[in-house]
Design a protein around this motif. Structure first.
Motif, PDB file in Angstrom:
ATOM      1  N   GLY A  18       0.827  -1.213   0.000  1.00 54.04           N
ATOM      2  CA  GLY A  18       0.000   0.000   0.000  1.00 54.04           C
ATOM      3  C   GLY A  18       0.860   1.260   0.000  1.00 54.04           C
ATOM      4  N   GLY A  20       1.812   3.086  -2.230  1.00 53.56           N
ATOM      5  CA  GLY A  20       1.410   4.145  -3.154  1.00 53.56           C
ATOM      6  C   GLY A  20       0.331   5.042  -2.552  1.00 53.56           C
ATOM      7  N   ILE A  22      -1.662   7.351   0.662  1.00 47.46           N
ATOM      8  CA  ILE A  22      -1.297   8.618   1.322  1.00 47.46           C
ATOM      9  C   ILE A  22      -0.422   8.365   2.549  1.00 47.46           C
ATOM     10  CG2 ILE A  22      -2.194  10.706   2.416  1.00 47.46           C
ATOM     11  CD1 ILE A  22      -3.740  10.846   0.003  1.00 47.46           C
ATOM     12  N   CYS A  24       1.013   5.467   3.772  1.00 47.54           N
ATOM     13  CA  CYS A  24       2.209   4.642   3.575  1.00 47.54           C
ATOM     14  C   CYS A  24       3.155   5.267   2.559  1.00 47.54           C
ATOM     15  CB  CYS A  24       1.815   3.220   3.202  1.00 47.54           C
ATOM     16  SG  CYS A  24       1.030   2.419   4.606  1.00 47.54           S
ATOM     17  N   LYS A  47       0.635   4.236  -8.968  1.00 45.80           N
ATOM     18  CA  LYS A  47       0.644   4.978  -7.696  1.00 45.80           C
ATOM     19  C   LYS A  47       1.922   4.671  -6.916  1.00 45.80           C
ATOM     20  CE  LYS A  47      -3.219   5.104  -5.194  1.00 45.80           C
ATOM     21  NZ  LYS A  47      -4.455   4.510  -4.616  1.00 45.80           N
ATOM     22  N   VAL A  69      -2.214  -7.652  -2.396  1.00 42.60           N
ATOM     23  CA  VAL A  69      -1.948  -8.323  -1.110  1.00 42.60           C
ATOM     24  C   VAL A  69      -2.874  -9.515  -0.875  1.00 42.60           C
ATOM     25  CG1 VAL A  69      -0.880  -6.363   0.066  1.00 42.60           C
ATOM     26  CG2 VAL A  69      -3.383  -6.637   0.152  1.00 42.60           C
ATOM     27  N   GLY A  95       0.819  -2.027   4.999  1.00 41.34           N
ATOM     28  CA  GLY A  95      -0.010  -0.819   5.002  1.00 41.34           C
ATOM     29  C   GLY A  95      -1.249  -0.877   4.140  1.00 41.34           C
ATOM     30  N   SER A 168      -5.885   0.585  13.376  1.00 40.39           N
ATOM     31  CA  SER A 168      -6.807   1.734  13.311  1.00 40.39           C
ATOM     32  C   SER A 168      -7.437   1.911  14.691  1.00 40.39           C
ATOM     33  CB  SER A 168      -7.905   1.439  12.280  1.00 40.39           C
ATOM     34  OG  SER A 168      -9.047   2.224  12.514  1.00 40.39           O
ATOM     35  N   TYR A 181     -14.505  -3.318   8.324  1.00 52.11           N
ATOM     36  CA  TYR A 181     -13.163  -2.734   8.481  1.00 52.11           C
ATOM     37  C   TYR A 181     -12.715  -2.821   9.940  1.00 52.11           C
ATOM     38  CZ  TYR A 181      -9.672   1.082   8.510  1.00 52.11           C
ATOM     39  OH  TYR A 181      -8.540   1.837   8.667  1.00 52.11           O
ATOM     40  N   PRO A 211      -3.146   4.427  13.590  1.00 50.00           N
ATOM     41  CA  PRO A 211      -3.379   5.855  13.355  1.00 50.00           C
ATOM     42  C   PRO A 211      -4.767   6.255  13.862  1.00 50.00           C
ATOM     43  CG  PRO A 211      -2.706   4.711  11.319  1.00 50.00           C
ATOM     44  CD  PRO A 211      -3.070   3.664  12.339  1.00 50.00           C
ATOM     45  N   GLY A 212      -4.852   7.482  14.327  1.00 49.73           N
ATOM     46  CA  GLY A 212      -6.170   8.070  14.593  1.00 49.73           C
ATOM     47  C   GLY A 212      -6.785   8.468  13.266  1.00 49.73           C
ATOM     48  N   PHE A 213      -7.297   9.656  13.185  1.00 50.54           N
ATOM     49  CA  PHE A 213      -8.022  10.060  11.974  1.00 50.54           C
ATOM     50  C   PHE A 213      -7.185  11.011  11.128  1.00 50.54           C
ATOM     51  CE2 PHE A 213     -10.996   8.240  14.761  1.00 50.54           C
ATOM     52  CZ  PHE A 213     -11.901   7.596  13.938  1.00 50.54           C
ATOM     53  N   THR A 216      -7.766  11.236   4.167  1.00 46.91           N
ATOM     54  CA  THR A 216      -7.091  10.665   3.000  1.00 46.91           C
ATOM     55  C   THR A 216      -8.126  10.250   1.963  1.00 46.91           C
ATOM     56  OG1 THR A 216      -7.128   8.445   3.899  1.00 46.91           O
ATOM     57  CG2 THR A 216      -5.170   9.757   4.399  1.00 46.91           C
TER      58      THR A 216
END
Ligand SMILES: NC(=O)c1ccc[n+]([C@@H]2O[C@H](COP(=O)([O-])OP(=O)(O)OC[C@H]3O[C@@H](n4cnc5c(N)ncnc54)[C@H](O)[C@@H]3O)[C@@H](O)[C@H]2O)c1
Length: 285
Positions: A18, A20, A22, A24, A47, A69, A95, A168, A181, A211-213, A216
């Motif tokens: 991943g 390509g 935002i 990662c 990408k 993947v 990612g 997440s 998700y 990650p939080g928010f 992207t």
């Protein structure tokens, strides 16, 4: 006094699925700047190539390979190329991931008593498309398991090698609307713990960054109206984030560098590190 410092990561080899995207992509560029040789695996090769080119333009070493993947054969083909070029792998950053409307309900809560209720049909929990739910779950869970299985032979036995998964906030407490998700990311945290234990004596560390928010491509429809104004959901997120803003992709880089560097985090395994502006610490009152 000579203040020039070489990154402790210089010379290592990283595979970033991943890469390509935002978040990662930003992490790939940071590792590239540290002198890490970066292989970017992305389903859409163009990408990944844009990120690889940016790393090379900045003087680093990077290659982009098309790989899905969820497709073991494409991962094995990528592994063969990386092995031929660089011999082994020190860092696997899993990612690739994301949500999709097919795994998403239309409303935050069950609206059965409302005259405008979405109780059946698209967007209703009862009629969530099984294949759509499975596709989101698989991307976020199997899409980490498969690359890990395929690349581990190149990591095992290399001193300081490490796997870093991307989790997440939804893993801890599920976000409304996105059950597939969040369930997959919760399972991913569990797998991170399992693998950390399984491979500890083999010298491989396995951790995750949660990650939080971040605003992207994958979540833009949930966060921004067509006119660029924030949706009620975006406002809710910021209200629940003590730092009162979305994260910036480069703010993940510090945690990544720390987890990659066995001199700095050599006793850290099985950890899921939140980078979330305080979201996970906040009870909402
Ligand atoms: N954006 C956020 O706020 C946020 C928050 C928490 C976690 N995350 C996680 O961070 C990671 C990166 O997310 P992002 O926001 O940068 O999203 P993104 O959509 O910008 O990046 C994801 C990348 O993965 C690639 N990809 C998708 N399916 C693939 C597949 N089957 N095989 C190979 N590559 C595939 C996409 O082409 C894309 O380049 C994801 O795992 C996501 O779940 C994001």
């Amino acid at each position: 006094m000579n203040t020039t410092r070489t990154s402790p990561l210089s010379g290592k080899v990283a595979v970033i699925t991943g890469g390509g995207g935002i978040l990662c992509g930003a992490m790939a560029r940071a590792l590239g700047a540290d002198g890490v040789k970066v292989a970017i695996l992305n389903r859409t090769a163009a990408k990944g190539e844009a990120v690889a080119q940016a790393i090379r333009d900045a003087g680093g070493d990077a290659l982009s390979l098309a790989a899905n993947v969820l497709d073991r054969a494409s991962l094995e083909a990528a592994r063969a190329e990386i092995q031929q070029r660089w011999g082994g792998v020190d860092i696997l950053l899993n990612g690739a991931g994301g949500n999709h409307p097919r795994g998403t309900t239309a409303t935050e809560t069950w609206q059965g008593a409302s005259p405008t209720a979405v109780t059946t049909g698209p967007g209703s929990f009862l009629d969530l498309d099984e294949a759509g739910f499975r596709a989101v779950f698989d991307l976020n869970f199997m899409g980490t398991l498969l690359p890990t299985q395929v690349f581990l032979p190149l990591l095992l036995g290399r001193p300081g090698s490490t796997v870093i998964n991307v989790s997440s906030m939804g893993a801890y407490r599920p976000m409304t609307k996105v059950p597939a998700y969040c369930a997959a990311k919760a399972a991913l945290n569990n797998l991170t713990n399992w693998m950390a234990v399984h491979f500890a004596e083999a010298g491989l560390r396995v951790n995750a960054i949660a990650p939080g928010f971040f605003s992207t491509e994958q979540n833009k429809a949930l966060l921004w109206n067509a006119d660029g104004s924030p949706t009620p959901r975006a406002k809710k997120i910021v209200d629940h984030t003590p730092m009162r803003r979305f994260g910036k992709p480069e703010e993940l880089v510090g945690a990544l560098r720390w987890l990659c560097d066995d001199k700095a985090s050599g006793f850290v395994t099985g950890a899921v590190i939140p980078v979330d502006g305080g979201f996970s610490a906040y009870a909402g009152v």
